[in-house]
Design a protein around this motif. Structure first.
Motif, PDB file in Angstrom:
ATOM      1  N   LEU B 140       0.815  -1.206   0.000  1.00  0.00           N
ATOM      2  CA  LEU B 140       0.000   0.000   0.000  1.00  0.00           C
ATOM      3  C   LEU B 140       0.850   1.258   0.000  1.00  0.00           C
ATOM      4  O   LEU B 140       0.513   2.246  -0.626  1.00  0.00           O
ATOM      5  CB  LEU B 140      -0.928   0.002   1.212  1.00  0.00           C
ATOM      6  N   LEU B 141       1.968   1.165   0.710  1.00  0.00           N
ATOM      7  CA  LEU B 141       2.882   2.300   0.767  1.00  0.00           C
ATOM      8  C   LEU B 141       3.341   2.644  -0.646  1.00  0.00           C
ATOM      9  O   LEU B 141       3.469   3.809  -1.015  1.00  0.00           O
ATOM     10  CB  LEU B 141       4.076   1.919   1.646  1.00  0.00           C
ATOM     11  N   GLU B 142       3.571   1.603  -1.447  1.00  0.00           N
ATOM     12  CA  GLU B 142       3.939   1.839  -2.839  1.00  0.00           C
ATOM     13  C   GLU B 142       2.768   2.427  -3.619  1.00  0.00           C
ATOM     14  O   GLU B 142       2.932   3.343  -4.404  1.00  0.00           O
ATOM     15  CB  GLU B 142       4.397   0.535  -3.488  1.00  0.00           C
ATOM     16  N   LEU B 143       1.602   1.873  -3.365  1.00  0.00           N
ATOM     17  CA  LEU B 143       0.411   2.345  -4.062  1.00  0.00           C
ATOM     18  C   LEU B 143       0.198   3.839  -3.826  1.00  0.00           C
ATOM     19  O   LEU B 143      -0.160   4.580  -4.736  1.00  0.00           O
ATOM     20  CB  LEU B 143      -0.812   1.553  -3.597  1.00  0.00           C
ATOM     21  N   VAL B 144       0.436   4.279  -2.588  1.00  0.00           N
ATOM     22  CA  VAL B 144       0.247   5.705  -2.307  1.00  0.00           C
ATOM     23  C   VAL B 144       1.537   6.500  -2.525  1.00  0.00           C
ATOM     24  O   VAL B 144       1.652   7.639  -2.119  1.00  0.00           O
ATOM     25  CB  VAL B 144      -0.305   5.974  -0.886  1.00  0.00           C
ATOM     26  N   GLN B 145       2.512   5.878  -3.159  1.00  0.00           N
ATOM     27  CA  GLN B 145       3.784   6.513  -3.520  1.00  0.00           C
ATOM     28  C   GLN B 145       4.499   7.130  -2.326  1.00  0.00           C
ATOM     29  O   GLN B 145       4.977   8.261  -2.386  1.00  0.00           O
ATOM     30  CB  GLN B 145       3.535   7.574  -4.593  1.00  0.00           C
ATOM     31  N   MET B 146       4.533   6.364  -1.268  1.00  0.00           N
ATOM     32  CA  MET B 146       5.194   6.884  -0.063  1.00  0.00           C
ATOM     33  C   MET B 146       6.297   5.936   0.391  1.00  0.00           C
ATOM     34  O   MET B 146       6.733   6.004   1.540  1.00  0.00           O
ATOM     35  CB  MET B 146       4.174   7.043   1.067  1.00  0.00           C
ATOM     36  N   ASP B 147       6.761   5.038  -0.478  1.00  0.00           N
ATOM     37  CA  ASP B 147       7.697   4.012  -0.024  1.00  0.00           C
ATOM     38  C   ASP B 147       9.009   4.582   0.497  1.00  0.00           C
ATOM     39  O   ASP B 147       9.706   3.934   1.260  1.00  0.00           O
ATOM     40  CB  ASP B 147       7.942   2.928  -1.094  1.00  0.00           C
ATOM     41  N   ARG B 148       9.307   5.821   0.118  1.00  0.00           N
ATOM     42  CA  ARG B 148      10.564   6.384   0.638  1.00  0.00           C
ATOM     43  C   ARG B 148      10.409   6.893   2.070  1.00  0.00           C
ATOM     44  O   ARG B 148      11.373   7.245   2.713  1.00  0.00           O
ATOM     45  CB  ARG B 148      11.033   7.521  -0.271  1.00  0.00           C
ATOM     46  N   HIS B 149       9.185   6.961   2.547  1.00  0.00           N
ATOM     47  CA  HIS B 149       8.962   7.565   3.874  1.00  0.00           C
ATOM     48  C   HIS B 149       8.522   6.559   4.917  1.00  0.00           C
ATOM     49  O   HIS B 149       7.935   6.927   5.928  1.00  0.00           O
ATOM     50  CB  HIS B 149       7.932   8.687   3.758  1.00  0.00           C
ATOM     51  N   GLU B 150       8.796   5.308   4.641  1.00  0.00           N
ATOM     52  CA  GLU B 150       8.348   4.213   5.498  1.00  0.00           C
ATOM     53  C   GLU B 150       8.544   4.457   6.995  1.00  0.00           C
ATOM     54  O   GLU B 150       7.655   4.223   7.794  1.00  0.00           O
ATOM     55  CB  GLU B 150       9.099   2.946   5.070  1.00  0.00           C
ATOM     56  N   ASN B 151       9.731   4.926   7.359  1.00  0.00           N
ATOM     57  CA  ASN B 151      10.059   5.007   8.785  1.00  0.00           C
ATOM     58  C   ASN B 151       9.878   6.386   9.385  1.00  0.00           C
ATOM     59  O   ASN B 151      10.290   6.646  10.511  1.00  0.00           O
ATOM     60  CB  ASN B 151      11.497   4.550   9.010  1.00  0.00           C
ATOM     61  N   LYS B 152       9.243   7.290   8.638  1.00  0.00           N
ATOM     62  CA  LYS B 152       9.073   8.627   9.195  1.00  0.00           C
ATOM     63  C   LYS B 152       7.863   8.683  10.114  1.00  0.00           C
ATOM     64  O   LYS B 152       6.866   7.994   9.887  1.00  0.00           O
ATOM     65  CB  LYS B 152       8.918   9.638   8.060  1.00  0.00           C
TER      66      LYS B 152
END
Lengths: 259, 345, 290
Positions: B140-152
């Motif tokens: 889902l993180l990829e789907l919402v284009q946030m995979d670079r912010h996983e640990n924020k």
């Protein structure tokens, strides 16, 4: 659930206090009697007519008033400096401010006493006041710092646009908007000073007798009726004084005159 | 198809994603009425949605739209009416058991959890194993284009980023119904446009039936299959965006959906026309009428012209800067007769 | 907001330095100096660690230290735990009513008054024992458990808890009320029940506040003097009492020993300040999000 809990909390808090009120009107109540034969007002009469008690109240109020006033005057520029200025020793200053919260009170009292002995300022009202500042000031600074932070950037920028310098900014922009915080910090330092026992006892050397010192003496020698009455007297006085501080501060902008 | 392992079977939510169905009764609310004391906030509201449909509830502030959303989600109780979702009557069910999830106006991310943990939350509640949870959240993180912010953590994310995480968090539990409460209102103007496309995309990819609450007409029209326009706690009109614009049922709908020029009033009807159906005509041809120009508002690509026509003020658009038209001058206009709206008075 | 003028901030800090920093640091230094055996007034001028060794060698030090640590840890833990639980339940309710004002009462009372209240209530001739007698639960005064002046320090602990639970409630309640509005609904729509909300949202969000409360209370209870002085047994003594007795003893020669003891107590509290500063930062970022 919440209602039930409220009832429990209220009884847990009020029963001991009310029981103390009850004891202050009771003379002798041997175990296991629950209710005394009659009301006894002797201790209250003795308390009101005692010159020693009146004098002690006077000393207490003078000490705590001075402490509160000096605390505000010291805390105000300190909190202003910490929140609104950048300087290199800031973390150290902050650390020092909160130190008394973490130094156990016994060490703080003994340490201050031995330092004051060296400086030769024990056994005087001034010495007691100066020693009270140490445990009281952190609360005052903490409250005022919060207030400055809340008002924050917009205030200082607006003031600056109107051409105010730093001191004008403090007295004309910040101060008038800090009444609540000033009241809170004044009454906080007053209360902390007002209930300070060990420090007063040591630095005052038994010569400067405030209410807690007297109360502690009574606790060691007196009976329950006396202790109850004196404790109540103490609590009521503390409440009246903080109420007066609030009224005075709230209605007459005491800070304006003080500056 | 996907099944969760849950410790508590009662709370198990099975779901299955169907292709867009035609079943009108996938989601239905019937005769919802809500009162706060004497004040009627919602009056006899009925709505329905097909599976996979995107519905907007549009209205001004105070129209009761957020209350309606909260009633659907189960966060607001004490109302009359029924709510049906996928052959279940969920009127009396608690929020947790409805199979409805919600994206809140101010995101409400959990401040103690980082982005991926926030997304995983719903699965953790359902007792999904750690590795599976992580896998799904990562997708889902990829789907919402946030995979670079996983640990924020939330405080390290911008408004738009928080919004994406909030959407992923709501979508991960594969709800039967997704509710979006003013998801754009706390974003910057240029971000809103992106977010609007983004949400529509996500919705198409997951085909989750979605209800959006908004006060912004353009967003609602762009994004929705159907719009319910709410006015004073009642539904003014519930239809496709085109119908709302071109066949408004009443004057409120007509004017809420866009500028409207009232030409005449007859037999309990207003005859009105949208500005784009009024054209400037070069001469006094047949079917053209004269009007006096009152005001010109230049906006770049076109100029809005206000004119007096048969004692009524009308407005329409002129291309470009409309050099030839001057204030107080007489012009000729042509009204597209086929586009005249007949609105109930 | 941050202004940058070289002299002004230091000028503003001047009163602080004079009235606060100097006495505080001076007293810490004089304690340190004396603890290392430097007291020219009584003819001691040789730097030595012997007094620390003496403190560490004495059995009473360990029994008092253990007693004080256990006592204040248990009391603070219970106060914070109960405070959180009660605040959670109160925050569920809709109306606050009088309860917040009632909770302020114990905070306004000084600790030694609280100790006396507990004495009135729980001593063997106190209210609790009288009530039990009148219900026939006990026959004579000795049957009532010894809760005051007991060697477990129960009376001291109860007194701390009575005064500190309200403090914890008032500290945690606003945060809980704040997250109840939003985060609870968010958790519920994601399927969490009340217990899961408590465990997975409310508790972790309040965790920094809870830990910092624990530290503040622990530091206070650990070095407190008044309460154990009024309610404590003659053995074991709380560490504060130990330091006090040693300080007021007539023998000035024992002063370095007292100060070594004092420095160790101070160090215990001093260690907590770092944890606290770190926590405060964490709380602030979290609250910015609520």
């Amino acid at each position: 659930m919440s209602k039930f809990l409220k009832i429990i909390i209220t009884t847990m808090i009020l029963i001991p206090i009310l029981y103390m009120v009850f004891w202050s009107f009771t003379d002798i109540l041997p175990w296991p009697k629950l209710i005394p034969d009659g009301i006894n007002l002797d201790v209250w009469k003795q308390l009101i007519s005692s010159k020693d008690y009146i004098r002690t109240i006077g000393v207490s109020i003078v000490v705590s008033m001075w402490t509160a006033a000096i605390c505000i005057l010291v805390a105000l520029p300190t909190a202003y400096a910490i929140t609104c200025f950048d300087f290199c020793w800031k973390p150290v200053i902050r650390g020092i401010v909160y130190l008394p919260f973490f130094i156990p009170s016994i060490s703080l009292s003994l340490g201050l006493h031995s330092a004051f002995l060296t400086a030769g300022i024990t056994d005087s009202i001034m010495g007691v006041v100066l020693s009270h500042i140490v445990p009281c000031l952190p609360y005052t600074i903490m409250i005022l710092e919060g207030s400055f932070e809340q008002m924050g950037r917009s205030f200082s920028e607006q003031g600056r646009n109107l051409g105010a310098n730093s001191i004008q900014l403090l007295t004309m922009v910040y101060l008038p908007n800090m009444r609540q915080a000033l009241y809170l910090s004044a009454s906080m330092s007053f209360i902390v000073s007002f209930s300070q026992y060990l420090l007063t006892f040591l630095v005052g050397g038994g010569i400067i007798k405030t209410l807690p010192v007297m109360l502690f003496q009574i606790m060691q020698n007196g009976n329950r009726t006396e202790i109850s009455a004196y404790s109540l007297g103490f609590i009521i006085l503390g409440a009246i004084c903080t109420y007066l501080i609030r009224k005075y501060l709230g209605e007459r902008y005491i800070m304006k005159y003080m500056l | 198809m996907h099944l969760f392992n849950t410790k508590i079977s009662r709370r198990k939510i099975y779901y299955e994603i169907h292709a867009l169905g035609d079943d009108m009764s996938f989601f239905q609310i019937k005769n919802i009425t809500k009162k706060y004391g004497e004040l009627k906030v919602l009056n006899d509201i009925s709505l329905s949605a097909k599976q996979g449909e995107f519905i907007s509830i549009l209205g001004e502030s105070g129209s009761g739209k957020t209350t309606l959303l909260r009633i659907i989600s189960g966060l607001e109780g004490q109302f009359a009416g029924e709510i049906l979702l996928k052959d279940r009557n969920i009127t009396k069910l608690s929020t947790q058991r409805r199979g409805v999830s919600m994206v809140f106006q101010d995101y409400l991310l959990f401040p103690h959890l980082n982005a991926i943990e926030n997304i995983e939350f719903g699965l953790k509640i359902r007792g999904v194993t750690k590795s599976q949870r992580y896998r799904e959240a990562k997708n889902l993180l990829e789907l919402v284009q946030m995979d670079r912010h996983e640990n924020k953590y939330p405080h390290q994310l911008s408004g738009g980023q928080k919004q994406r995480i909030a959407i992923a968090r709501a979508v991960i539990v594969k709800p039967l119904l997704l509710l979006l409460d003013e998801p754009f209102s706390s974003l910057d103007a240029n971000l809103r446009v992106d977010m609007c496309d983004f949400i529509r995309n996500i919705q198409r990819q997951t085909s989750i039936t979605t209800i959006l609450v908004t006060h912004d007409r353009e967003e609602a029209m762009k994004i929705s299959d159907r719009i319910a326009l709410l006015y004073g706690g009642e539904i003014a009109q519930f239809d496709e965006p085109v119908k709302l614009y071109e066949k408004p049922s009443d004057l409120y709908t007509a004017s809420f959906m866009g500028d409207v020029n009232i030409l005449a009033e007859e037999e309990g009807y207003y005859l009105a026309v949208r500005p784009e159906n009024i054209r400037l005509s070069s001469s006094d041809r047949e079917g053209c009428n004269s009007a006096i120009v009152k005001d010109l508002q230049y906006t770049g690509s076109r100029t809005k012209c206000k004119a007096l026509y048969e004692d009524k003020e009308i407005s329409f658009f002129l291309a470009g800067n409309a050099e030839k038209v001057k204030i107080s001058s007489k012009i000729y206009i042509e009204i597209d007769k086929s586009k005249i709206l007949k609105i109930k008075a | 907001m941050l202004q940058n003028k070289r002299a002004l901030p230091y000028l503003l800090l001047l009163p602080f330095l004079v009235f606060f920093a100097v006495p505080l640091i001076f007293s810490l230094c004089s304690m340190l100096k004396q603890s290392f055996g430097i007291m020219p007034g009584i003819g001691l001028d040789e730097l030595t660690l012997n007094y620390y060794v003496d403190v560490l060698d004495s059995g009473t030090f360990y029994s008092s230290l253990g007693f004080s640590i256990a006592l204040s840890a248990i009391a603070s833990l219970l106060a914070v735990g109960l405070g959180f639980a009660i605040a959670f339940i109160l925050a569920e309710g809709k109306e606050e009513g009088m309860i917040m004002s009632i909770l302020r009462l114990p905070i306004l009372l000084p600790h030694f008054t609280a100790a006396f209240l507990i004495f009135l209530l729980l001593s063997q001739s106190g209210l609790a024992s009288r009530v039990m007698k009148s219900f026939g639960l006990i026959a004579n005064i000795e049957e009532f458990p010894k809760l005051i002046f007991d060697s477990q320090g129960l009376g001291i602990m109860i007194s701390y808890i009575w005064k500190e639970v309200p403090f914890c409630i008032l500290f945690i309640y606003p945060t809980l009320k704040l997250i109840n509005k939003g985060l609870r609904e968010a958790a519920y729509t994601l399927g969490a029940n009340k217990f899961q909300y408590l465990w997975m949202v409310a508790l972790p969000v309040c965790k920094p506040s809870i830990i910092s409360l624990f530290i503040i209370l622990f530091a206070y209870n650990f070095g407190s003097f008044e309460v154990p002085f009024i309610l404590g047994a003659s053995y074991p003594k709380a560490i504060g009492i130990l330091a006090y007795i040693s300080y007021i003893s007539a023998d000035i020669g024992s002063r370095p020993y007292t100060m070594a003891l004092n420095i160790m107590i101070t160090a215990m509290g001093g260690m907590l300040i770092f944890v606290y500063i770190w926590l405060i930062r964490k709380i602030k970022t979290m609250e910015g999000q609520l």
